[in-house]
Design an enzyme around this catalytic site. Sequence first.
Site, PDB file in Angstrom:
ATOM      1  N   ASN A 211       0.857  -1.196   0.000  1.00  0.00           N
ATOM      2  CA  ASN A 211       0.000   0.000   0.000  1.00  0.00           C
ATOM      3  C   ASN A 211       0.887   1.237   0.000  1.00  0.00           C
ATOM      4  OD1 ASN A 211       0.432   0.934   2.872  1.00  0.00           O
ATOM      5  ND2 ASN A 211      -0.339  -1.141   3.223  1.00  0.00           N
ATOM      6  N   LYS A 290       8.591 -16.974 -10.727  1.00  0.00           N
ATOM      7  CA  LYS A 290       7.789 -15.867 -11.236  1.00  0.00           C
ATOM      8  C   LYS A 290       6.545 -16.369 -11.985  1.00  0.00           C
ATOM      9  CE  LYS A 290       8.166 -11.888 -14.220  1.00  0.00           C
ATOM     10  NZ  LYS A 290       8.838 -11.416 -15.398  1.00  0.00           N
ATOM     11  N   LYS A 339     -13.852   0.537  15.692  1.00  0.00           N
ATOM     12  CA  LYS A 339     -12.559  -0.162  15.817  1.00  0.00           C
ATOM     13  C   LYS A 339     -12.018  -0.061  17.245  1.00  0.00           C
ATOM     14  CE  LYS A 339     -11.167   0.040  10.994  1.00  0.00           C
ATOM     15  NZ  LYS A 339     -10.505   0.763   9.929  1.00  0.00           N
TER      16      LYS A 339
HETATM   17  O1  PMT Z   1       2.701   6.222   6.509  1.00  0.00           O
HETATM   18  P1  PMT Z   1       2.149   7.555   6.037  1.00  0.00           P
HETATM   19  O2  PMT Z   1       2.309   7.753   4.555  1.00  0.00           O
HETATM   20  O3  PMT Z   1       2.664   8.700   6.850  1.00  0.00           O
HETATM   21  O4  PMT Z   1       0.551   7.519   6.267  1.00  0.00           O
HETATM   22  C1  PMT Z   1       0.052   7.427   7.567  1.00  0.00           C
HETATM   23  C2  PMT Z   1      -1.160   6.463   7.633  1.00  0.00           C
HETATM   24  C3  PMT Z   1      -2.306   7.044   6.837  1.00  0.00           C
HETATM   25  C4  PMT Z   1      -0.799   5.082   7.105  1.00  0.00           C
HETATM   26  C5  PMT Z   1      -1.516   6.354   9.156  1.00  0.00           C
HETATM   27  O5  PMT Z   1      -1.854   7.606   9.663  1.00  0.00           O
HETATM   28  C6  PMT Z   1      -2.662   5.381   9.402  1.00  0.00           C
HETATM   29  O6  PMT Z   1      -3.829   5.705   9.299  1.00  0.00           O
HETATM   30  N1  PMT Z   1      -2.324   4.109   9.749  1.00  0.00           N
HETATM   31  C7  PMT Z   1      -3.284   3.021   9.889  1.00  0.00           C
HETATM   32  C8  PMT Z   1      -3.690   2.556   8.548  1.00  0.00           C
HETATM   33  C9  PMT Z   1      -4.592   1.335   8.614  1.00  0.00           C
HETATM   34  O7  PMT Z   1      -4.196   0.301   8.235  1.00  0.00           O
HETATM   35  O8  PMT Z   1      -5.749   1.556   9.163  1.00  0.00           O
HETATM   36  P2  PMT Z   1      -6.894   0.394   9.338  1.00  0.00           P
HETATM   37  O9  PMT Z   1      -8.127   1.165   9.602  1.00  0.00           O
HETATM   38  O10 PMT Z   1      -6.899  -0.539   8.174  1.00  0.00           O
HETATM   39  O11 PMT Z   1      -6.417  -0.399  10.607  1.00  0.00           O
HETATM   40  C10 PMT Z   1      -6.838  -0.060  11.933  1.00  0.00           C
HETATM   41  C11 PMT Z   1      -5.738  -0.361  12.938  1.00  0.00           C
HETATM   42  O12 PMT Z   1      -5.495  -1.765  12.978  1.00  0.00           O
HETATM   43  C12 PMT Z   1      -4.420   0.301  12.653  1.00  0.00           C
HETATM   44  O13 PMT Z   1      -3.873   0.697  13.885  1.00  0.00           O
HETATM   45  C13 PMT Z   1      -3.596  -0.816  12.029  1.00  0.00           C
HETATM   46  O14 PMT Z   1      -2.189  -0.646  12.302  1.00  0.00           O
HETATM   47  C14 PMT Z   1      -4.133  -2.016  12.772  1.00  0.00           C
HETATM   48  N2  PMT Z   1      -4.071  -3.293  12.024  1.00  0.00           N
HETATM   49  C15 PMT Z   1      -4.723  -3.472  10.853  1.00  0.00           C
HETATM   50  C16 PMT Z   1      -4.682  -4.711  10.239  1.00  0.00           C
HETATM   51  C17 PMT Z   1      -3.916  -5.759  10.837  1.00  0.00           C
HETATM   52  N3  PMT Z   1      -3.806  -6.963  10.281  1.00  0.00           N
HETATM   53  N4  PMT Z   1      -3.264  -5.541  11.987  1.00  0.00           N
HETATM   54  C18 PMT Z   1      -3.328  -4.337  12.594  1.00  0.00           C
HETATM   55  O15 PMT Z   1      -2.724  -4.145  13.653  1.00  0.00           O
END
Ligand code: PMT
Length: 406
Positions: A211, A290, A339
């Site tokens: 991503n 591949k 969440k």
């Molecule tokens: O890295 P940058 O370019 O500076 O951008 C910052 C950001 C936008 C990536 C950052 O601010 C941000 O929002 N990070 C979380 C992105 C995300 O994956 O959000 P989510 O809504 O999908 O996940 C929710 C939470 O669960 C997050 O804390 C994520 O780290 C966590 N998660 C998600 C999936 C997973 N398998 N394990 C997790 O721990």
Amino acid sequence: MSGVLLNKKIVLGVTGSIAAYKAADLVRRLQDAGAEVRVVMTQSACEFITPLTMQTLSGSPVAIDLLDTVQESTMGHITLARWAGWVLIAPASANTIANLAYGQTDDLLSALCLATESPVAIAPAMNNKMWQNQVTQSNLAQLSARGIYIIGPDSGDQACGEQGEGRLLEPNDIVDELSRIAVPARLQGKHVVVTAGPTFEPIDPVRFMGNRSSGKMGFAIAKAAAEAGAKVTLISGPVALMTPPSVTRVDVETAEQMHDASMRHTSDSNIFIACAAVSDYRPETYQDSKLKKTQSSQLQLKLTINKDIVAAVAAKKNRPFVVGFAAETDNVEQYAKDKLIAKKLDMIAANKVGDGLGFGVDDNALSVFWQAGSKLLPKAPKSHLARDLMTIIIEQYYAKNTTEST
Ligand code: PMT
């Protein structure tokens, strides 16, 4: 941040820049904040503003020469280096920045910076091309890696008639920034673990699912936590960023590796901040060789779900204070609150992604929610937001752990 600079002993270094005239006002603003100021000038600074002006405003003799027998017998560079609670160089010219990066000691200010054990902050001022030059940027990166704080610069009209980054920040902004940096280390003795960046989920030896996370937000948070005195472990996906000073970095690639590193490093942690954009799914099977293009117009990739890292840390028996992030394109507040509850977090920082915010860019805006409250952090550079977010996290961490002293 009022009161932070009260009774602080500050050596103000002034170097050769057209912005040196602002140093006169800066002395006053530092004194207004309660600081005691001694001024050190380089020879070229004296071409722009007189030592007499600085002496009159600071109320103390100005030190200029390294080899001045009178000054060295009174307030010499070693004595000044010991006296200083902080060394602030404003304006800091490209030449002085290079001197500091290479440990040159051919003027009193550079020698003092090498001799002091106190924190040093510099507020650069120069032409925007000089500022952007790779040499200046690499010197600054070296200084930053050594724990020297960089304040500014600002951008806008320049004395040379050009426009761009490199203007000295206004004295009030320098004082605000210094006050922010000089806040007592409220996380001394605490261990903060931060995840940052994307995860890459391999498909075959050359392809992966990933991503657009750059890691900037997470790295800024790790830096802010270190500035607050914490021991910081930064678990990072693949990014192209320098590790912030005093931060231990653990590089991972996949969600599974990030999960394992997070579980391991949170075993003795106080705060866990999950800023990484973790891939929810990974290819079910990894192809050893591949994948070849076929005659078919479609290719189906079967995905399997990854473990939820932040939920797994929150489910630990002796869990740290757990902060999650939520990246949403719509309905930000509701999805973030869902969440917060579903993953059993202590706090969640939600960002609306798109429109120049969130992934990849320098700015962001956050809506922070916890069980008993919320706070909006409006659009700002990620470095500023990270510090403001750390302030909220620290407050709520101590509100939850009332037996611990700040
Ligand atoms: O890295 P940058 O370019 O500076 O951008 C910052 C950001 C936008 C990536 C950052 O601010 C941000 O929002 N990070 C979380 C992105 C995300 O994956 O959000 P989510 O809504 O999908 O996940 C929710 C939470 O669960 C997050 O804390 C994520 O780290 C966590 N998660 C998600 C999936 C997973 N398998 N394990 C997790 O721990």
